[in-house]
Each structure stands twice: as C-alpha cells, then as structure tokens.
Design a protein around this motif. Sequence first.
Motif, PDB file in Angstrom:
ATOM      1  N   ASP A 123      -3.270  20.091  19.284  1.00 32.34           N
ATOM      2  CA  ASP A 123      -3.950  20.980  18.357  1.00 32.34           C
ATOM      3  C   ASP A 123      -3.002  21.303  17.205  1.00 32.34           C
ATOM      4  O   ASP A 123      -1.855  20.826  17.154  1.00 32.34           O
ATOM      5  N   VAL A 124      -3.462  22.116  16.263  1.00 30.57           N
ATOM      6  CA  VAL A 124      -2.672  22.396  15.066  1.00 30.57           C
ATOM      7  C   VAL A 124      -1.376  23.111  15.421  1.00 30.57           C
ATOM      8  O   VAL A 124      -0.351  22.914  14.771  1.00 30.57           O
ATOM      9  N   ALA A 125      -1.405  23.932  16.460  1.00 25.21           N
ATOM     10  CA  ALA A 125      -0.202  24.653  16.871  1.00 25.21           C
ATOM     11  C   ALA A 125       0.797  23.769  17.610  1.00 25.21           C
ATOM     12  O   ALA A 125       1.899  24.205  17.920  1.00 25.21           O
ATOM     13  N   GLY A 126       0.407  22.529  17.926  1.00 21.98           N
ATOM     14  CA  GLY A 126       1.313  21.608  18.598  1.00 21.98           C
ATOM     15  C   GLY A 126       1.202  21.605  20.102  1.00 21.98           C
ATOM     16  O   GLY A 126       2.039  21.011  20.785  1.00 21.98           O
ATOM     17  N   THR A 127       0.179  22.245  20.643  1.00 21.58           N
ATOM     18  CA  THR A 127      -0.047  22.223  22.088  1.00 21.58           C
ATOM     19  C   THR A 127      -0.676  20.892  22.491  1.00 21.58           C
ATOM     20  O   THR A 127      -1.662  20.456  21.876  1.00 21.58           O
ATOM     21  N   LEU A 128      -0.122  20.245  23.500  1.00 23.85           N
ATOM     22  CA  LEU A 128      -0.656  18.964  23.946  1.00 23.85           C
ATOM     23  C   LEU A 128      -1.949  19.172  24.719  1.00 23.85           C
ATOM     24  O   LEU A 128      -2.030  20.009  25.612  1.00 23.85           O
ATOM     25  N   LYS A 129      -2.966  18.415  24.367  1.00 21.22           N
ATOM     26  CA  LYS A 129      -4.251  18.420  25.056  1.00 21.22           C
ATOM     27  C   LYS A 129      -4.415  17.108  25.813  1.00 21.22           C
ATOM     28  O   LYS A 129      -3.929  16.061  25.390  1.00 21.22           O
ATOM     29  N   SER A 130      -5.139  17.178  26.940  1.00 20.31           N
ATOM     30  CA  SER A 130      -5.250  15.993  27.786  1.00 20.31           C
ATOM     31  C   SER A 130      -6.600  15.959  28.473  1.00 20.31           C
ATOM     32  O   SER A 130      -7.110  16.990  28.920  1.00 20.31           O
ATOM     33  N   VAL A 131      -7.170  14.775  28.546  1.00 20.35           N
ATOM     34  CA  VAL A 131      -8.372  14.557  29.340  1.00 20.35           C
ATOM     35  C   VAL A 131      -8.176  13.248  30.098  1.00 20.35           C
ATOM     36  O   VAL A 131      -7.614  12.282  29.557  1.00 20.35           O
ATOM     37  N   ALA A 132      -8.599  13.224  31.356  1.00 17.51           N
ATOM     38  CA  ALA A 132      -8.441  12.024  32.180  1.00 17.51           C
ATOM     39  C   ALA A 132      -9.761  11.274  32.258  1.00 17.51           C
ATOM     40  O   ALA A 132     -10.827  11.882  32.414  1.00 17.51           O
ATOM     41  N   ILE A 133      -9.688   9.957  32.124  1.00 15.16           N
ATOM     42  CA  ILE A 133     -10.875   9.127  32.296  1.00 15.16           C
ATOM     43  C   ILE A 133     -10.563   8.041  33.322  1.00 15.16           C
ATOM     44  O   ILE A 133      -9.402   7.707  33.578  1.00 15.16           O
ATOM     45  N   ALA A 134     -11.607   7.499  33.903  1.00 18.84           N
ATOM     46  CA  ALA A 134     -11.470   6.377  34.828  1.00 18.84           C
ATOM     47  C   ALA A 134     -11.266   5.091  34.035  1.00 18.84           C
ATOM     48  O   ALA A 134     -11.735   4.974  32.896  1.00 18.84           O
ATOM     49  N   PRO A 135     -10.572   4.110  34.594  1.00 16.35           N
ATOM     50  CA  PRO A 135     -10.353   2.851  33.885  1.00 16.35           C
ATOM     51  C   PRO A 135     -11.646   2.203  33.393  1.00 16.35           C
ATOM     52  O   PRO A 135     -11.652   1.551  32.338  1.00 16.35           O
ATOM     53  N   ALA A 136     -12.737   2.390  34.134  1.00 18.05           N
ATOM     54  CA  ALA A 136     -14.003   1.771  33.735  1.00 18.05           C
ATOM     55  C   ALA A 136     -14.521   2.312  32.413  1.00 18.05           C
ATOM     56  O   ALA A 136     -15.338   1.662  31.755  1.00 18.05           O
ATOM     57  N   GLU A 137     -14.061   3.498  32.006  1.00 15.13           N
ATOM     58  CA  GLU A 137     -14.521   4.107  30.766  1.00 15.13           C
ATOM     59  C   GLU A 137     -13.659   3.750  29.572  1.00 15.13           C
ATOM     60  O   GLU A 137     -14.008   4.087  28.427  1.00 15.13           O
ATOM     61  N   LEU A 138     -12.537   3.065  29.793  1.00 14.54           N
ATOM     62  CA  LEU A 138     -11.576   2.860  28.713  1.00 14.54           C
ATOM     63  C   LEU A 138     -12.107   1.932  27.619  1.00 14.54           C
ATOM     64  O   LEU A 138     -11.921   2.196  26.426  1.00 14.54           O
ATOM     65  N   GLU A 139     -12.790   0.861  28.002  1.00 13.82           N
ATOM     66  CA  GLU A 139     -13.305  -0.062  26.983  1.00 13.82           C
ATOM     67  C   GLU A 139     -14.285   0.652  26.061  1.00 13.82           C
ATOM     68  O   GLU A 139     -14.248   0.490  24.836  1.00 13.82           O
ATOM     69  N   SER A 140     -15.170   1.465  26.633  1.00 13.55           N
ATOM     70  CA  SER A 140     -16.111   2.225  25.817  1.00 13.55           C
ATOM     71  C   SER A 140     -15.382   3.227  24.930  1.00 13.55           C
ATOM     72  O   SER A 140     -15.764   3.445  23.768  1.00 13.55           O
ATOM     73  N   ALA A 141     -14.310   3.830  25.450  1.00 16.73           N
ATOM     74  CA  ALA A 141     -13.538   4.779  24.649  1.00 16.73           C
ATOM     75  C   ALA A 141     -12.906   4.090  23.452  1.00 16.73           C
ATOM     76  O   ALA A 141     -12.880   4.644  22.336  1.00 16.73           O
ATOM     77  N   PHE A 142     -12.403   2.867  23.656  1.00 18.67           N
ATOM     78  CA  PHE A 142     -11.852   2.106  22.529  1.00 18.67           C
ATOM     79  C   PHE A 142     -12.930   1.836  21.477  1.00 18.67           C
ATOM     80  O   PHE A 142     -12.689   1.951  20.276  1.00 18.67           O
TER      81      PHE A 142
END
Length: 445
Positions: free
Chosen positions: A26-45
């Motif tokens: 975020d703008v303040a520099g806090t790291l954000k994270s979300v986990a996805i399954a490998p099967a979702e990675l191609e769609s995310a790309f």
Amino acid sequence: MDKQQEYVLRRVAEEDIRFIRLWFTDVAGTLKSVAIAPAELESAFQNGIGFDGSAVQGLARVYESDMLMRPDASTFRILPWYESGEITGRIFCDIFTPDGEPAHSDPRAVLKRALKHAADLGFTFYAHPEIEFYLFHPENDPAVVPTPIDNGAYFDNISRSLARDFRSKAVKTLEDIGISVEFSHHEAGPGQNEIDLRVADALAMADDVMTFRVVIDQVALQQGVQASFMPKPIIEYPGSGMHTHFSLFEGDRNAFFAPAEESGLSLTGRKFLAGLLHHAREITAITNQHVNSYKRLWAGFEAPSHIAWGKNNQSALIRIPTLHSEDSRSARLEYRALDSAANPYLAYAVILNAGLAGIENDYELPEAVDTDVAALTERERQILDISSLPTSLHDALREMEKSELVARTLGEDAFEYFLRNKRQEWETYRYQVTPFERKKFLGGF
C-alpha cells in the motif's frame, strides 16, 4: 502468454509448489499478500485477480474500488520455508484499474513512472542499500524498553553470538531466494545489525527490500527473537538507517564516472547531486515517513540532519565514496537520510526525480563540506549556507505539501492520501503523554 510466464508455470509444476503468494504494497509501504492455488496462476497472468482497492490504504477511492492485481512473472521466487508443510512461491504484482490502466496510487507504478522518465532521458537507475535493524529479546509490552540480544558494537565478532548465527541464516535465506548479499556485520548499537544488498536496478531492488523485511522477520521467528526496522527504537543507541548508494547508467556506461574530477563525479553526477540537495527538504517526508524517523535524524550517531555533501564525509546528507579502483561501474553517491522503515518504491521514485530535476534544470552544485557538519555552530552553518532537514514529521509534511516535484512523482491520489495519512499519524502522536513528561512534570514545578 510470454516465455517468462510459461517458465513460471513450468517451475510451479516441476517443484510441486502448492501455494503462490501474490505480494504488493500500500502507499504506506505495508506489504499485502493473497495466496492462490497453482491452478489459478495462468488465469491470474492473463486476466488478473480482482479485489477491493478501497480497502487498501491509499490505493483507490471508495467509488472506484474495483482493482486488478497482475503478477509480474519476472519476480517469481520460491520461498525457502514451508507453509503448512508445503512449498510456497511468491510473485510481486502490479495493480490495474478494470479498464487495464495502471493504478496511479500503486507504489510500484509510481516508481515505474519515475524510471520511465529516466529512460526517456537515456538513463537506467541503480540502487545499493545498506539495511540496518535491531534484534531484541521478545517483549509483549510495547511500553517496556526492548532488550537487545547482545552488547556488541561496530564490526564486533562475538563468540557464540546469536546475532552472528542470525546473520548467517538470514544471508543464506536471502541467497536461496535469489537476493545477492554483499556484506553483513554487527552495527554500532547493541543487538544492531546491517546487511548490504548487492547493486541492482531500482525496481528489482525495491522488490528485494520488501522481501528482505519478510526474510528477517521469518528468521527472527524461527530463532525466537524480535527483529525491528524502527528508525529509533532506543534513545541512547544509534537509529537504523538505510543508507543507499545510487548511480545512473547510459547503456553499459556509468554516467557518474569522471575520475579526473576532484569529486570523482561527472557533470551528470554533479547535477544529479545538486538536484537531491535542492529538493532534500521536500522529499524527507517520503524517505523518513514516521514520527520516530526524526528522532534518528536529530540524535547524532552520524545520522544526517543538515543538507550538505562531501567526499567520503560520514556526517553529510550525501557522501561521495572514494573509488578504490578505476572501475567505472563503482562511481556513485550515497544518500544517508533514508531509514529502514521507508517505502522503497516511493523513496526511490522521489530521489530519482529530484536528481533528474538537477540534470534537466542545470542546478548549481554548492561547495563540498569536508568537516563534521553537526559539530559546526549555527552561525558557521549560516556562513556556509547549509540548511537543515525538517526536524519533525509535521515540518516535513509542510515542505512536501508545497512540492510540485513530489506531487508529480506520486500522482494526485497517492500524494493526497500520503499527506492525510501522515498528518493523522502526527496528530495522534502529538496528543500522547509520554513517560518523559510524567517523570519531569508529574511531581509539580
């Protein structure tokens, strides 16, 4: 789908990676994270992953909350620890609006815009940070002064030192992820350590700094200690800075290199330096973003509080390291105000644009200072025309709000959010009644 994305998908399958962590800040520099399954990675790309941008500090306004995160395949790394016993990968993301435009308030996009500005002028921007942090014994009460894990000092080699073992583990973990380390050592304060990352282009380095903090926290968790990047955690000991060396390249040529010059800097390097000095007060709220940051800057211990430069001068805001060889790639300048809690994307962006402003506007470089700036009297500094950095976050924000350069670099939304967020931090801090005040005034006058 490009080759880099295909490579990542193949690695994920070959390594049997079960979780993919998508990271952004975020703008303040806090790291954000979300986990996805490998099967979702191609769609995310291909399509990105939608999320509520208004729920992330400064990223979007409520009425335009829909955002997309798109993984940058070039940042894929396998994390050398396990989550629920499974192998995990991480990828940094760029943030986009639903119509495919980069989100102007995404800190990574802010830095990319600054890097494009440099590229349009023919430059590539490189960074090399020296990251300091403290290690403390765990303490659940934030009102209690933390206890450092050792009594070491600068460069001490302490037998059976937890800090030495910690650094060894941290460096190995960083190298396993693909982050190259140049040096590591005990710093001046008890329990204080420094790890220097090897030079890289500024975007990759900003990603690495964010990853570095995760690694340090992870190793601290494993070893039962508390790591802190707080700029000034203990009054009587040095604060934690992130002195960073910067250089511009034109292709394979270091644009700062001029060994025949007394400073060792080319005309381009001197103009870049002049730009940094000229805009230093305006960018300090970004490079030193917390109320606590100013207790480091104004507490001595070689932290810079005045705007001056010098060749190998440890007291100056900007130091020009002595070249120990004719290696042109090593010509650089060191900006010493940055602290370890800064958002590296925003900090690198404003530093770059401040330096480029010096080149584009032909700023005049003041004379170098070859003495301890802090030891000079106020009158001596006036004679030498040496001004000071802001003394508090409040003063830094007042300088920033007048800055066309910072507003242009951050973009309207991130600029306004940052000011609003940090003003709130200042107001909350200002109303606190501290142990110092109770000790001094509670018994009467």
